[in-house]
Scaffold this active site. Sequence first.
Site, PDB file in Angstrom:
ATOM      1  N   HIS A 146      62.607  41.454   5.328  1.00  0.00           N
ATOM      2  CA  HIS A 146      61.266  41.616   5.605  1.00  0.00           C
ATOM      3  C   HIS A 146      59.992  40.667   4.331  1.00  0.00           C
ATOM      4  O   HIS A 146      59.710  41.564   3.405  1.00  0.00           O
ATOM      5  CB  HIS A 146      60.483  42.913   6.136  1.00  0.00           C
ATOM      6  CG  HIS A 146      58.948  42.548   6.478  1.00  0.00           C
ATOM      7  ND1 HIS A 146      57.854  44.245   6.289  1.00  0.00           N
ATOM      8  CD2 HIS A 146      58.317  41.068   7.246  1.00  0.00           C
ATOM      9  CE1 HIS A 146      57.190  43.894   7.095  1.00  0.00           C
ATOM     10  NE2 HIS A 146      56.907  42.967   6.792  1.00  0.00           N
ATOM     11  N   GLU A 149      60.919  44.301   1.748  1.00  0.00           N
ATOM     12  CA  GLU A 149      61.167  45.367   2.470  1.00  0.00           C
ATOM     13  C   GLU A 149      63.179  45.530   3.213  1.00  0.00           C
ATOM     14  O   GLU A 149      62.851  43.642   3.874  1.00  0.00           O
ATOM     15  CB  GLU A 149      61.077  45.621   3.618  1.00  0.00           C
ATOM     16  CG  GLU A 149      59.410  46.829   2.865  1.00  0.00           C
ATOM     17  CD  GLU A 149      58.581  47.385   4.204  1.00  0.00           C
ATOM     18  OE1 GLU A 149      58.451  48.665   3.874  1.00  0.00           O
ATOM     19  OE2 GLU A 149      58.470  46.437   5.129  1.00  0.00           O
ATOM     20  N   SER A 170      57.629  42.349  11.653  1.00  0.00           N
ATOM     21  CA  SER A 170      57.319  43.186  11.018  1.00  0.00           C
ATOM     22  C   SER A 170      57.225  44.502  11.480  1.00  0.00           C
ATOM     23  O   SER A 170      56.857  45.886  11.158  1.00  0.00           O
ATOM     24  CB  SER A 170      55.617  43.148  11.198  1.00  0.00           C
ATOM     25  OG  SER A 170      55.683  41.370  10.266  1.00  0.00           O
ATOM     26  N   ASN A 180      53.184  48.092   6.596  1.00  0.00           N
ATOM     27  CA  ASN A 180      52.856  48.171   7.829  1.00  0.00           C
ATOM     28  C   ASN A 180      52.972  49.418   8.627  1.00  0.00           C
ATOM     29  O   ASN A 180      51.535  49.598   8.881  1.00  0.00           O
ATOM     30  CB  ASN A 180      53.511  46.968   8.540  1.00  0.00           C
ATOM     31  CG  ASN A 180      52.949  45.274   8.314  1.00  0.00           C
ATOM     32  OD1 ASN A 180      51.851  45.079   7.285  1.00  0.00           O
ATOM     33  ND2 ASN A 180      54.135  44.574   8.308  1.00  0.00           N
TER      34      ASN A 180
END
Length: 291
Positions: A140, A152, A119, A190
């Site tokens: 991701h 991602e 992450s 994130n």
Amino acid sequence: MDIQTIGIVGAGQMGNGIAHVMALAGYDVTMTDVSTDALEAAMATITGNMDRQVSRDKITAQAQKEALARIHTTDSLIKLGPSDLIIEAATERETVKQAIFEDLLPHLAPRTILTSNTSSISITRLASRTDRPEKFMGFHFMNPVPVMQLVELIRGIATDAETFDACKKVVDRLGKTAASAEDFPAFIVNRILMPMINEAVYTLYEGVGNVQSIDSSMKLGANHPMGPLELADFIGLDTCLAIMNVLHDGLADTKYRPCPLLTKYVEAGWLGRKSQRGFYDYRGDSPVPTR
Ligand code: NAD
């Protein structure tokens, strides 16, 4: 290159979700974990989640049967060596991920693409410690993997176009949408989401609101489908803390300092849903706020 076989390292909530969607898309999957209990739990979760999809007519019983037959589990990391694509989805700790790649390297086929579902950890740094930085990138997924549309894709500084294109094709075959992100701490989702969750924990820590008022404020006042503390429990508080630490260290800005209350919950082993207690206690029939 055409990808057909996928190795997944880590059978936790992300690893089992990744195995689930890959198998349904027709890929052959081999999944490993240091814990055989985690592997058993992962297969039970995948079966249960597919059962639900069958009962809702999202997939057929035949598709479920075929997908489950495509997932193999092993306690031996090196069995993943011949895969076309490896997705590492183990605990969010750089030393853990680094050790996994070191152990895998001598057993990899030359064509194997290495990826991490991290992450927040630097893809370029993870890649630099392997023999194939040009064949290394971030892959991701979002949680829960079978439900969330986005993936991602993060290029390290050395990632080549062929590797990126091969991973993009996999995302397309899953029917998901790829967003390309540059390799800076926590990427896009994130980088934005975690400071908001951390701020919600500060709001709790400073007594501005309690768990319930903070979550309902953001649900009803900002139209978020889940409150930030409920979402933190869902993600895992250890993962949230690890990401805040990566932002704090990587961007050297005090605005990313993790809330001491988040640290305290993690120290207590109250990691959210996966340990049955976090900002809510999940041991009863319905979740009860812990503050
Ligand atoms: P988790 O705690 O549910 O699962 C991690 C698994 O890794 C555990 O089963 C553990 O036994 C296993 N593991 C630890 N060391 C290992 C090793 N050396 N070899 C093999 N397996 C090992 O964690 P998770 O939520 O599934 O997160 C996994 C990764 O996915 C992390 O990098 C995390 O940042 C990332 N991620 C998490 C979320 C989320 O919402 N939880 C979302 C996107 C990405």
